[in-house]
Design a protein around this motif. Structure first.
Motif, mmCIF file in Angstrom:
data_model
loop_
_atom_site.group_PDB
_atom_site.id
_atom_site.type_symbol
_atom_site.label_atom_id
_atom_site.label_comp_id
_atom_site.label_asym_id
_atom_site.label_seq_id
_atom_site.Cartn_x
_atom_site.Cartn_y
_atom_site.Cartn_z
ATOM 1 N N VAL A 130 0.825 -1.206 0.000
ATOM 2 C CA VAL A 130 0.000 0.000 0.000
ATOM 3 C C VAL A 130 0.863 1.261 0.000
ATOM 4 C CG1 VAL A 130 -1.638 1.355 1.358
ATOM 5 C CG2 VAL A 130 -1.970 -1.115 1.086
ATOM 6 N N TRP A 131 1.795 1.328 0.942
ATOM 7 C CA TRP A 131 2.499 2.600 1.127
ATOM 8 C C TRP A 131 3.686 2.789 0.194
ATOM 9 C CZ3 TRP A 131 0.967 6.994 2.709
ATOM 10 C CH2 TRP A 131 1.895 8.005 2.987
ATOM 11 N N ARG A 132 4.348 1.691 -0.174
ATOM 12 C CA ARG A 132 5.542 1.852 -1.009
ATOM 13 C C ARG A 132 5.253 1.636 -2.483
ATOM 14 N NH1 ARG A 132 9.925 -0.436 2.714
ATOM 15 N NH2 ARG A 132 9.912 1.125 4.360
ATOM 16 N N LEU A 133 4.122 1.014 -2.813
ATOM 17 C CA LEU A 133 3.833 0.785 -4.227
ATOM 18 C C LEU A 133 2.586 1.532 -4.692
ATOM 19 C CD1 LEU A 133 4.672 -3.017 -4.534
ATOM 20 C CD2 LEU A 133 5.766 -1.172 -5.790
ATOM 21 N N ARG A 134 1.453 1.274 -4.018
ATOM 22 C CA ARG A 134 0.206 1.811 -4.579
ATOM 23 C C ARG A 134 0.075 3.317 -4.414
ATOM 24 N NH1 ARG A 134 -4.431 -2.463 -2.808
ATOM 25 N NH2 ARG A 134 -3.588 -4.293 -3.873
ATOM 26 N N VAL A 135 0.384 3.841 -3.223
ATOM 27 C CA VAL A 135 0.200 5.285 -3.022
ATOM 28 C C VAL A 135 1.110 6.089 -3.950
ATOM 29 C CG1 VAL A 135 0.273 7.170 -1.371
ATOM 30 C CG2 VAL A 135 -0.611 4.966 -0.662
ATOM 31 N N PRO A 136 2.421 5.809 -3.963
ATOM 32 C CA PRO A 136 3.241 6.588 -4.900
ATOM 33 C C PRO A 136 2.820 6.399 -6.354
ATOM 34 C CG PRO A 136 4.564 4.878 -3.817
ATOM 35 C CD PRO A 136 3.241 4.913 -3.132
ATOM 36 N N ARG A 137 2.365 5.186 -6.665
ATOM 37 C CA ARG A 137 1.981 4.939 -8.050
ATOM 38 C C ARG A 137 0.741 5.741 -8.433
ATOM 39 N NH1 ARG A 137 2.136 -0.696 -11.352
ATOM 40 N NH2 ARG A 137 1.170 0.110 -13.217
ATOM 41 N N ALA A 138 -0.240 5.758 -7.530
ATOM 42 C CA ALA A 138 -1.453 6.534 -7.812
ATOM 43 C C ALA A 138 -1.117 8.016 -7.948
ATOM 44 C CB ALA A 138 -2.478 6.310 -6.703
ATOM 45 N N LEU A 139 -0.242 8.500 -7.054
ATOM 46 C CA LEU A 139 0.122 9.916 -7.115
ATOM 47 C C LEU A 139 0.920 10.219 -8.393
ATOM 48 C CD1 LEU A 139 1.082 10.578 -3.388
ATOM 49 C CD2 LEU A 139 -1.004 11.262 -4.584
ATOM 50 N N LEU A 140 1.791 9.301 -8.752
ATOM 51 C CA LEU A 140 2.563 9.514 -9.983
ATOM 52 C C LEU A 140 1.630 9.551 -11.196
ATOM 53 C CD1 LEU A 140 5.423 9.818 -11.194
ATOM 54 C CD2 LEU A 140 5.381 7.375 -11.663
ATOM 55 N N ALA A 141 0.637 8.646 -11.192
ATOM 56 C CA ALA A 141 -0.329 8.643 -12.294
ATOM 57 C C ALA A 141 -1.018 9.995 -12.386
ATOM 58 C CB ALA A 141 -1.345 7.525 -12.092
ATOM 59 N N ALA A 142 -1.420 10.523 -11.231
ATOM 60 C CA ALA A 142 -2.107 11.814 -11.227
ATOM 61 C C ALA A 142 -1.189 12.911 -11.771
ATOM 62 C CB ALA A 142 -2.576 12.152 -9.814
ATOM 63 N N LEU A 143 0.060 12.910 -11.316
ATOM 64 C CA LEU A 143 0.992 13.948 -11.754
ATOM 65 C C LEU A 143 1.276 13.848 -13.248
ATOM 66 C CD1 LEU A 143 3.620 14.064 -8.871
ATOM 67 C CD2 LEU A 143 2.129 15.916 -9.642
#
Lengths: 356, 356
Positions: A74-87
């Motif tokens: 959750v914290w090391r893969l999904r959250v950064p990935r979701a945020l990167l997608a948004a950016l």
């Protein structure tokens, strides 16, 4: 400039799109939050919502992550990935909007100017020739992609400027020509890689993926998208004028040549940063401005932030689909953007035509 | 039509020329086979099938063999048919074949550094082409593979190492080395070296049976989970070795549980999330041969460093405890006599008290 501002404001009042823009922005913000939450909760691994929540809380408060794997996911893969997608989505929306104004052509996106091709070539060359393939977790690759973007940008610039000034047509032709040349070279290199798995490593850069996301990869796109948005918003009026034609824009007091140079630099750098973290994700830059223009009109003061928001929502959703559509396999984002994005765009165009 | 016909004619001429010129050599060869206890010309005609069941019949042993890659080449060297190899693609790098074959392998003409170009292959004068990976998607995509008709016109019989070439089409998971063994036996029959093939297979069986006996008391669910990290396929998106791939058999025989054993196919791109969710007990740093011991060591270290620094993997059990296996990719994912040695090596690391 003053006359232009007055004209644009008058237009805004007339078509009554200002309040509508706020509504659209509100809807998009809500959609973005929903998409981000879904993206963090869903994935190929089933993580109970309670675990997701506690992992996020631990992550945000800086507590130690629980030793199990759910926190890592959750914290090391999904959250950064979701945020990167948004950016990245936001960045692509901005780049697409700016490029379409830059060359006064609604078909424009970073691909058209050869910038994505240059970035892909840089990354692929690094993989096939074996430079920094793993090293500092792919930092070498990102640098190569970025260098490729800037190099192709310099080439296109030099070509387009020969004979003085930037004409949109020269820019497009130089971009397409150099883009094709670079793609040819990339494909040659892919064939040199020659074996299935290595070719797959290359595909990441050609089709785009957000699989490389980590917290440390968010900084560069965050800064680039923030600065890009600010730089473009500051030129919103001039962008509007540019769409009316070079002469009109010049008549309204815009230094067209200078504006084009500035736009070119902004879009190239932004594209370079985006490709270096996510590979070349096609179609978003082309489609987002179109859809947004249909909804909020063509004035860039409204169009730019809405395009950024919509791009963010779109790419978060697309990445979620790419991760979860197939069992035990992850799709390149470019495949999903084309498969979902293209029909959506066509549908919207069709409806718009019907309404006249 | 015309170019194809030309190919046929050229190849036929080349074939006749070599057949005449090689007359003397043939006798010597036949004699040698007799001496090594091979079945010589006796075992013929021999029929073999390809992945789809189509038959190829041999009336006698081939005189000139071209191999698609180093795996097929190495098998021929093991079988003692090395003097008949007329060329190879994907040539073995320095140190890639066992030491006793190094000189012989170095003398094999390289017809293509990766896939052999079509004209070169058809014009090679070979009477058989041994293909290890023809089912690989991108190799077909390269548009450079001769069609069955072209092979026929050139007088080349196209046969496959089915354990790897047909992996994606297999109906059931691979959990033992029988596929590799039958490839060796089949190649033995085709090249008239059945006796040697039987020796090799018996030797492999001795090794794998030994491991199996030693591990027979270790129940299925007590066997450690095992992730083959294909470092060269890129680190943005890991590549899973699925249950139809030879490596699944090697891992299973070595007493490990492939974490992607539930994925049907040969290789599949997955997400890091999937790897983290499996939290493997052991990780094989499968890098490809870099052409020298020093370079290989460096590549293994790079792969390990990546896992230790990538935020999602650095806290995995195997990474924290340093449970890595430094075993090259080729010896695990490509069929060969040494697959049995790899089984032993894995078993030794996973079950040190049972397998010395």
């Amino acid at each position: 400039m003053a006359t232009l501002a007055v004209a644009a404001e008058k237009e805004e009042r007339e078509d009554g799109r200002e309040p509508r823009t706020f509504l659209v922005a509100g809807v998009l913000v809500v959609a973005l939050v929903v998409a981000l939450v879904a993206s963090v909760c869903l994935g190929s691994t089933r993580v109970p919502v309670g675990d997701v929540w506690s992992a996020v809380v631990r992550g945000v408060t800086g507590d130690d992550l629980a030793p199990g794997t759910h926190d890592l996911i959750v914290w090391r893969l999904r959250v950064p990935r979701a945020l990167l997608a948004a950016l990245v989505g936001a960045g692509l929306g901005l780049v697409g909007t700016a490029t379409q104004a830059l060359v006064r052509n609604p078909l424009a996106d970073p691909y058209l100017l050869g910038i994505s091709s240059g970035a892909s070539l840089g990354a692929v060359a690094a993989i096939v020739l074996g430079v920094g393939a793993g090293g500092a977790f792919g930092l070498g690759l990102s640098a190569a992609a970025f260098a490729g973007a800037l190099a192709s940008f310099a080439l296109v610039w030099a070509m387009a400027r020969r004979g003085g000034g930037f004409s949109p047509l020269r820019l497009v032709l130089a971009g397409v020509g150099i883009g094709q040349f670079l793609s040819g070279f990339t494909h040659y290199l892919v064939l040199q890689a020659g074996d299935d798995q290595q070719t797959h490593g290359v595909l990441f850069w050609l089709m785009g993926s957000l699989g490389g996301a980590q917290w440390s990869t968010l900084t560069a796109p965050l800064v680039a998208v923030g600065l890009g948005l600010a730089a473009l918003l500051a030129r919103a009026r001039a962008l509007d004028a540019l769409l009316m034609g070079d002469e009109t824009a010049a008549g309204l007091g815009v230094d067209v040549g200078r504006l084009r140079r500035e736009l070119f630099v902004v879009t190239s750098v932004l594209t370079g940063v985006l490709v270096s973290v996510s590979g070349a994700i096609g179609f978003v830059g082309l489609m987002v401005p179109h859809v947004c223009r249909m909804v909020v009109g063509g004035a860039h003061r409204r169009l730019l932030p809405i395009a950024a928001l919509f791009g963010a929502v779109l790419l978060v959703v697309v990445d979620l689909v790419a991760r979860t559509a197939l069992p035990d396999q992850e799709l390149p984002v470019g495949v999903v953007t084309a498969l979902i994005g293209a029909p959506t765009l066509l549908y919207l165009l069709d409806r718009r035509l019907e309404r006249g | 039509m015309r170019p194809r016909a030309w190919c046929g004619v050229l190849a036929a001429v080349a074939l006749t020329a070599t057949a005449c010129g090689g007359g003397g050599g043939n006798d010597g060869e036949a004699g040698k086979e007799g001496a090594s206890g091979g079945s010589g010309g006796k075992g013929f005609p021999v029929s073999v099938q390809d992945c789809s069941g189509a038959k190829t019949t041999f009336d006698g042993p081939p005189k000139k063999i071209v191999t698609s890659n180093a795996a097929a080449l190495e098998l021929l060297l093991w079988l003692g048919a090395g003097d008949r190899i007329a060329g190879t693609g994907f040539p073995p790098g320095k140190g890639a074949v066992p030491r006793q074959f190094a000189d012989q392998a170095a003398k094999v003409p390289v017809l293509g550094k990766t896939v052999i170009p079509k004209e070169k292959l058809l014009g090679s004068g070979a009477d058989v082409y041994i293909d290890s990976f023809s089912s690989m998607k991108n190799m077909r995509g390269a548009g450079d593979a001769p069609t069955p008709e072209e092979f026929k016109a050139a007088g080349i019989k196209h046969i496959f190492l089915k354990s790897t070439a047909c992996a994606a089409m297999n109906k059931s998971p691979r959990t033992d080395l029988s596929g590799i063994e039958s490839d060796i036996e089949e190649l033995g029959r085709v090249t008239g070296t059945s006796a040697r093939a039987a020796e090799l297979v018996a030797d492999m069986r001795k090794k794998t049976d030994g491991v199996r006996d030693a591990l027979k008391d270790v129940p299925e669910d007590k066997r450690p989970s095992y992730f083959l990290f294909d470092f060269d396929a890129g680190t943005k998106q890991p590549m899973a070795v699925c249950n139809r791939q030879v490596a699944n058999a090697v891992i299973t025989q070595g007493g490990g549980r492939n974490v992607f054993a539930d994925c049907d196919g040969d290789f599949k791109p997955v997400g890091w999330e999937d790897v983290v969710a499996k939290n493997p007990d052991f990780i094989q740093l499968a890098v490809r041969n870099r052409g020298g011991e020093e370079a290989n060591r460096k590549a293994f270290a790079e792969a390990e460093d990546f896992l230790k620094s990538f935020p999602a993997t650095k806290d995995l059990k195997a990474v924290k405890e340093g449970r890595f296996l430094r075993i090259g990719s080729e010896r695990t994912t490509i069929a060969g006599v040494r697959s049995a040695d790899t089984v032993r090596e894995i078993a030794h690391v996973l079950h040190p008290d049972k397998v010395k």
